[in-house]
Design a protein around this motif. Structure first.
Motif, PDB file in Angstrom:
ATOM      1  N   ALA A 105      -4.450 -75.030 -59.642  1.00  0.00           N
ATOM      2  CA  ALA A 105      -4.354 -76.142 -58.660  1.00  0.00           C
ATOM      3  C   ALA A 105      -2.805 -76.466 -58.541  1.00  0.00           C
ATOM      4  CB  ALA A 105      -5.130 -77.080 -58.919  1.00  0.00           C
ATOM      5  N   HIS A 106      -2.615 -76.914 -57.421  1.00  0.00           N
ATOM      6  CA  HIS A 106      -1.210 -77.673 -57.003  1.00  0.00           C
ATOM      7  C   HIS A 106      -1.717 -78.985 -56.245  1.00  0.00           C
ATOM      8  CE1 HIS A 106       2.666 -79.255 -56.423  1.00  0.00           C
ATOM      9  NE2 HIS A 106       3.442 -78.345 -57.077  1.00  0.00           N
ATOM     10  N   ALA A 107      -1.486 -80.314 -56.688  1.00  0.00           N
ATOM     11  CA  ALA A 107      -2.108 -81.516 -55.759  1.00  0.00           C
ATOM     12  C   ALA A 107      -1.376 -81.718 -54.904  1.00  0.00           C
ATOM     13  CB  ALA A 107      -2.070 -82.600 -56.868  1.00  0.00           C
ATOM     14  N   GLY A 108       0.066 -81.210 -54.676  1.00  0.00           N
ATOM     15  CA  GLY A 108       1.034 -81.459 -53.380  1.00  0.00           C
ATOM     16  C   GLY A 108       1.238 -82.875 -53.402  1.00  0.00           C
ATOM     17  N   ARG A 109       0.910 -83.410 -52.125  1.00  0.00           N
ATOM     18  CA  ARG A 109       1.423 -84.678 -51.682  1.00  0.00           C
ATOM     19  C   ARG A 109       0.215 -85.677 -52.381  1.00  0.00           C
ATOM     20  NH1 ARG A 109      -0.615 -85.956 -45.410  1.00  0.00           N
ATOM     21  NH2 ARG A 109      -2.951 -85.396 -45.669  1.00  0.00           N
ATOM     22  N   LYS A 110      -0.827 -85.396 -53.006  1.00  0.00           N
ATOM     23  CA  LYS A 110      -1.844 -86.062 -53.520  1.00  0.00           C
ATOM     24  C   LYS A 110      -1.601 -86.245 -54.858  1.00  0.00           C
ATOM     25  CE  LYS A 110      -6.123 -86.201 -51.823  1.00  0.00           C
ATOM     26  NZ  LYS A 110      -7.553 -85.784 -51.539  1.00  0.00           N
ATOM     27  N   GLY A 111      -0.435 -85.799 -55.466  1.00  0.00           N
ATOM     28  CA  GLY A 111      -0.060 -85.750 -56.966  1.00  0.00           C
ATOM     29  C   GLY A 111       0.449 -87.143 -57.381  1.00  0.00           C
ATOM     30  N   SER A 112       0.727 -87.301 -58.609  1.00  0.00           N
ATOM     31  CA  SER A 112       1.428 -88.453 -59.231  1.00  0.00           C
ATOM     32  C   SER A 112       0.610 -89.861 -58.798  1.00  0.00           C
ATOM     33  CB  SER A 112       2.810 -88.642 -58.649  1.00  0.00           C
ATOM     34  OG  SER A 112       3.606 -89.763 -59.398  1.00  0.00           O
ATOM     35  N   THR A 113      -0.783 -89.501 -58.935  1.00  0.00           N
ATOM     36  CA  THR A 113      -1.565 -90.754 -58.949  1.00  0.00           C
ATOM     37  C   THR A 113      -2.192 -91.255 -60.045  1.00  0.00           C
ATOM     38  OG1 THR A 113      -3.986 -89.677 -58.681  1.00  0.00           O
ATOM     39  CG2 THR A 113      -2.340 -89.832 -56.632  1.00  0.00           C
ATOM     40  N   HIS A 114      -2.601 -92.734 -59.915  1.00  0.00           N
ATOM     41  CA  HIS A 114      -3.497 -93.567 -61.003  1.00  0.00           C
ATOM     42  C   HIS A 114      -4.667 -92.517 -61.249  1.00  0.00           C
ATOM     43  CE1 HIS A 114      -0.781 -97.003 -61.799  1.00  0.00           C
ATOM     44  NE2 HIS A 114      -0.700 -96.881 -60.758  1.00  0.00           N
ATOM     45  N   ARG A 115      -5.238 -92.444 -62.627  1.00  0.00           N
ATOM     46  CA  ARG A 115      -6.615 -92.211 -62.803  1.00  0.00           C
ATOM     47  C   ARG A 115      -7.308 -93.454 -62.324  1.00  0.00           C
ATOM     48  NH1 ARG A 115      -7.554 -91.422 -69.204  1.00  0.00           N
ATOM     49  NH2 ARG A 115      -6.680 -93.076 -69.914  1.00  0.00           N
ATOM     50  N   GLY A 116      -8.735 -93.098 -62.062  1.00  0.00           N
ATOM     51  CA  GLY A 116      -9.537 -94.219 -61.698  1.00  0.00           C
ATOM     52  C   GLY A 116      -9.697 -95.457 -62.599  1.00  0.00           C
ATOM     53  N   LEU A 117      -9.568 -95.160 -63.744  1.00  0.00           N
ATOM     54  CA  LEU A 117      -9.872 -96.388 -64.795  1.00  0.00           C
ATOM     55  C   LEU A 117      -8.526 -97.131 -64.862  1.00  0.00           C
ATOM     56  CD1 LEU A 117     -10.853 -94.160 -68.038  1.00  0.00           C
ATOM     57  CD2 LEU A 117     -12.176 -95.826 -66.275  1.00  0.00           C
ATOM     58  N   GLU A 118      -7.527 -96.722 -64.316  1.00  0.00           N
ATOM     59  CA  GLU A 118      -6.067 -97.521 -64.413  1.00  0.00           C
ATOM     60  C   GLU A 118      -5.841 -98.129 -62.740  1.00  0.00           C
ATOM     61  OE1 GLU A 118      -6.322 -94.773 -66.185  1.00  0.00           O
ATOM     62  OE2 GLU A 118      -6.017 -95.857 -68.189  1.00  0.00           O
ATOM     63  N   GLY A 119      -6.587 -98.014 -61.904  1.00  0.00           N
ATOM     64  CA  GLY A 119      -6.326 -98.386 -60.629  1.00  0.00           C
ATOM     65  C   GLY A 119      -6.202 -97.225 -59.707  1.00  0.00           C
ATOM     66  N   HIS A 120      -5.436 -97.680 -58.570  1.00  0.00           N
ATOM     67  CA  HIS A 120      -5.505 -96.511 -57.443  1.00  0.00           C
ATOM     68  C   HIS A 120      -4.107 -96.423 -56.873  1.00  0.00           C
ATOM     69  CE1 HIS A 120      -9.827 -96.383 -57.275  1.00  0.00           C
ATOM     70  NE2 HIS A 120      -9.729 -97.811 -57.301  1.00  0.00           N
ATOM     71  N   GLY A 121      -3.941 -95.221 -55.908  1.00  0.00           N
ATOM     72  CA  GLY A 121      -2.470 -95.097 -55.437  1.00  0.00           C
ATOM     73  C   GLY A 121      -1.633 -94.513 -56.386  1.00  0.00           C
ATOM     74  N   ALA A 122      -0.462 -94.282 -55.768  1.00  0.00           N
ATOM     75  CA  ALA A 122       0.545 -93.568 -56.609  1.00  0.00           C
ATOM     76  C   ALA A 122       1.102 -94.330 -57.996  1.00  0.00           C
ATOM     77  CB  ALA A 122       2.037 -93.348 -55.773  1.00  0.00           C
TER      78      ALA A 122
END
Length: 364
Positions: A105-122
């Motif tokens: 996989a390659h996440a592209g523009r949806k990469g470099s995000t928080h994981r759910g436990l730490e919050g949301h967004g970039a």
């Protein structure tokens, strides 16, 4: 008595799956060192479903490059340390009688995000994030604006998929899946909602599919004659007529087949935030059925298939060749063995350590 269709073997190339109830790739966001190396969590998570009777255990979306991860806590397969860690997990899966697959996989523009436990967004670069890449500067709502990929970066990504496929085979994986769904990089190139390029990677459907087909050909070349190659596609953006559609999926599935794909893993959505998705049991199955019938390629179906009799109906009626389950394997890693019991399938792969828990066992 006729064996349930769900528990009949299925063969693609040199791999025979003991049944057609498979574990869907599910992100775990559990690499605490953020180095892409799978851990004991992944061994127990994936190994437990193999022990629980699944025919194929598909590892989560695994980054082919560091910036190809969704989050810094994702697994990767861009170096040899990751390859060697995966090999231990694959060996355990094989030891339980299941086939092992990995989603490249390659996440592209949806990469470099928080994981759910730490919050949301970039996640910011100073916190371990990175600048995401995409076909153009169109961002996913709530995430960072991506940098449009140059031709050189596209070629580098294709090469990264090839190298990742090679490492996956060296780790012992039986199946390679190219992730082109859920709004990640390859899907972003496919959909006109995320790709407004005017070069040979944008515009027409043929151009928007070019990147994916280049990846499939490279992965097929590495896989050789024996290893099955899957492609996961989102059948629709759920934003017709302006977005990616089922008709597009049918056309690209045929091209992917011709490029070397052996099975299309049919999902949907993920590329836009406001899509009106009619979620319900088996809601994506008709897409898998349509691709299977019109393209003549094997498919797997996914989407809230949580009940054994529904999974059996999907396969027995010819809507798909296999069923991918996600949430139900999280709730019950032994879902496949439970389904075998409920459907009356006599299977010989109960772990001997668990024989006293079999439904056929009676107290002495």
């Amino acid at each position: 008595m006729t064996s349930p269709a769900l528990f009949t073997p299925f063969t693609l190339r040199s791999v025979t799956f003991r049944n057609r109830l498979w574990v869907a790739p599910m992100c775990q966001y559990s690499v605490e060192k953020r180095d892409g190396v799978p851990t004991d969590w992944h061994l127990v998570h994936l190994g437990g479903t193999a022990r629980g009777g699944a025919g194929l255990v598909m590892a989560e979306a695994t980054g082919v490059t560091p910036e190809g991860r969704i989050s810094a806590w994702d697994t990767g397969i861009w170096n040899d340390e990751q390859r060697d860690a995966w090999s231990r997990i694959v060996a355990f899966i094989h030891g339980q009688g299941a086939a092992a697959g990995i989603q490249l996989a390659h996440a592209g523009r949806k990469g470099s995000t928080h994981r759910g436990l730490e919050g949301h967004g970039a996640i910011a670069t100073h916190d371990g994030g990175w600048e995401p890449l995409g076909p153009s500067t169109l961002p996913f709502p709530g995430l960072a604006t991506p940098a449009p990929m140059s031709h050189a970066q596209i070629a580098q990504a294709v090469a990264a998929f090839r190298s990742a496929a090679r490492r996956a085979l060296d780790a012992g994986f039986d199946v390679l899946e190219v992730h082109a769904a859920h709004g990640y990089l390859l899907h972003e190139f496919l959909s006109p909602l995320s790709n407004d390029r005017s070069d040979e990677y944008g515009g027409s459907l043929e151009n928007r599919a070019r990147f994916l087909l280049e990846v499939v050909r490279e992965v097929r070349d590495v896989a050789g004659a024996d290893v099955p190659v899957f492609v996961r596609l989102s059948a629709t953006d759920w934003k017709e007529p302006e977005g990616w559609t089922l008709e597009d999926t049918v056309a690209v599935s045929a091209w992917a087949r011709d490029a070397g794909a052996d099975l299309v893993d049919v999902s949907s959505g993920g590329n836009v935030a406001d899509a009106p998705i009619p979620v319900g049991p088996g809601y994506q199955v008709p897409f898998a059925a349509e691709v299977r019938e019109r393209v003549g390629v094997p498919t797997s179906a996914v989407g809230l298939v949580t009940e054994p009799h529904l999974a059996e109906h999907i396969v027995a009626s010819g809507q798909a060749d296999a069923v991918m389950a996600g949430r139900e394997f999280l709730r019950d890693p032994h879902f496949a063995l439970r389904a075998a019991h409920e459907l009356g399938a006599g299977v010989d792969y109960w772990p001997f350590q668990y024989e006293r828990g079999t439904f056929a066992h009676r107290p002495a």
